[in-house]
Scaffold this active site. Structure first.
Site, PDB file in Angstrom:
ATOM      1  N   ARG A 144       0.819  -1.217   0.000  1.00 44.39           N
ATOM      2  CA  ARG A 144       0.000   0.000   0.000  1.00 44.39           C
ATOM      3  C   ARG A 144       0.854   1.269   0.000  1.00 44.39           C
ATOM      4  NH1 ARG A 144      -4.969  -1.897   4.063  1.00 44.39           N
ATOM      5  NH2 ARG A 144      -5.444  -3.788   2.889  1.00 44.39           N
ATOM      6  N   ASP A 196      13.769   2.100 -11.099  1.00 47.90           N
ATOM      7  CA  ASP A 196      15.167   1.695 -10.950  1.00 47.90           C
ATOM      8  C   ASP A 196      15.186   0.395 -10.156  1.00 47.90           C
ATOM      9  OD1 ASP A 196      17.844   1.361 -10.458  1.00 47.90           O
ATOM     10  OD2 ASP A 196      18.201   3.398  -9.735  1.00 47.90           O
ATOM     11  N   ASP A 198      17.847  -2.209 -10.466  1.00 45.55           N
ATOM     12  CA  ASP A 198      19.068  -3.004 -10.492  1.00 45.55           C
ATOM     13  C   ASP A 198      19.848  -2.996  -9.183  1.00 45.55           C
ATOM     14  OD1 ASP A 198      20.196  -0.454 -10.537  1.00 45.55           O
ATOM     15  OD2 ASP A 198      20.649  -0.531 -12.688  1.00 45.55           O
TER      16      ASP A 198
END
Length: 425
Positions: A210, A280, A282
């Protein structure tokens, strides 16, 4: 109520408030025109007691007040704190590290025309199961700016009722940190109302799910979601309710505990206008996300133009918004506490640090127990404005009524000019 009637209601509302004064310079979104305690009395909080004369609980028990602080530190709430309407909470006036509300949580239900700034709400495991750190079930015209809300055992901050008439109407949460909901129910918050909610430049961090769960009319712009567990932004959760959302220029960054996707659990009832949301994933310690494709949102109804009659926002590109969050989100004035500093270190690791917790004692830091105070003699007439500042601005430091005048500004009272000026560097 039909969709046409709802849109008509908001069109009439937008026309009626167009000439109003913003709550403070920099106020944005649906709650932009909350009046707070403008022209009301001044209440000075002089102790950190949970109740009684000079306490914060006593300060918010009556309407039409601007609440300022001569003390800073932790106020331990034995019972849930209920706010009256037409209040301005000027947490930026507190000395030291400012004000932290610990223990039980707070309710802003029916706290109409609320302006609340620079306060920490840190609930904690001892509050018991099923406690929201902060919640709104009814009420209208509220803005929350630079709050730090954490350690709820149900939700951290929820604006939650789908009732068109009685539910929350015109609410903004901006520049805030919503963090570390405690397991087994670690949740950022439910934001589900037909009345219009703006979420702007907030940080959701270390909440399992949430982040947010949304239904109804919602703007979600320039926010950062970091190290969520199962769910990031929940698109209605498969609800039958018709939802309309603007979701732009946000940054989603996975952390050590992230297993879910940025957007989940949508259906055709959820209509969105979305663009430039970055992901993002990685976890390489560098900010190098890319823009999400339409497919990343799952099943939704796409809007080619923004939803009509939503407030215009001063939105920034997602990477710049993230830098703004790092610099100033949360109760960052007078200065951040150890908990928020830790959270910012986690975010700044860009995927390498972060932890979803079940107990705040798991953290290497805790809330500061120190108390700070300011000399009451600096404000002889007890109008919330220091004597030195009044003399500098040509006001009378022996006149306790001039805080409500408009000598210094046509839109804001003298007291508001002082409060807003504290934040100008």
């Amino acid at each position: 109520m039909s969709t046409f009637k709802i849109l008509l209601l908001f069109l009439l509302t937008s026309l009626s408030v167009s000439a109003q004064t913003p709550a403070f310079p920099g106020a944005e979104g649906f709650g932009k025109y909350a009046k707070g305690g403008r022209e009301g009395e001044v209440y000075i909080v002089t102790n950190l007691d949970d109740s009684g004369p000079g306490s914060f609980r006593d300060a918010v028990s009556q309407p039409n007040r601007t609440v300022v602080f001569e003390v800073g530190g932790v106020i331990h709430l034995q019972d849930r704190l209920i706010f009256s309407e037409n209040l301005t909470i000027a947490g930026q006036t507190a000395p030291g590290e400012g004000i932290t509300l610990s223990g039980n949580g707070v309710s802003f239900t029916n706290a109409n025309h609320m302006i609340c700034r620079f306060i920490r709400i840190r609930t904690g495991k001892a509050a018991g199961k099923g406690v929201d750190a902060a919640t709104i079930y009814q009420g209208h015209d509220m803005i929350f700016d630079h709050l730090s809300v954490s350690w709820g055992t149900d939700e951290n901050f929820s604006v939650s009722s789908m009732k068109v008439v009685d539910g929350p109407v015109r609410v903004t949460i901006q520049n805030s940190i919503i963090a570390q909901g405690l397991q087994p129910h670690s949740c950022g918050g439910l934001v589900q109302t037909e009345g219009g909610t703006t979420m702007l430049r907030n940080l959701y961090i270390d909440n399992h799910t949430r982040n947010i769960k949304m239904k109804g009319r919602n703007q979600f712009v320039n926010n950062v979601v970091y190290n969520w567990g199962g769910d990031g932004y929940i698109l209605g959760g498969g609800s039958q309710y018709k939802s309309n959302a603007i979701i732009t220029d946000n940054y989603f960054i996975t952390g050590p505990d992230t297993k879910g996707k940025p957007f989940t659990r949508g259906n055709e009832n959820f209509s969105i206008y979305a663009k430039n949301n970055h992901f993002d994933h990685d976890q390489n310690g560098e900010l190098d996300g890319t823009v999400l494709s339409k497919e990343a949102y799952g099943i939704v109804t796409w809007l080619e133009e923004p939803v009509p009659n939503f407030p215009e926002l001063e939105a920034a590109p997602a990477e710049l918004a993230l830098k703004q969050v790092l610099a100033s989100a949360g109760a960052s004035f007078p200065k951040r506490d150890a908990v928020d500093r830790l959270l910012m270190k986690e975010l700044g690791s860009y995927g390498k640090k972060g932890k979803i917790i079940a107990d705040e004692s798991e953290l290497p830091v805790s809330i500061t127990k120190k108390q700070w105070s300011r000399n009451s003699a600096l404000d002889a007439d007890r109008d919330g404005m220091p004597d030195k500042w009044e003399r500098k601005m040509g006001l009378d430091p022996s006149d306790s009524t001039d805080g409500g005048d408009y000598k210094l500004d046509e839109e804001y009272t003298n007291l508001e000019v002082y409060l807003n000026g504290l934040l100008i560097k």
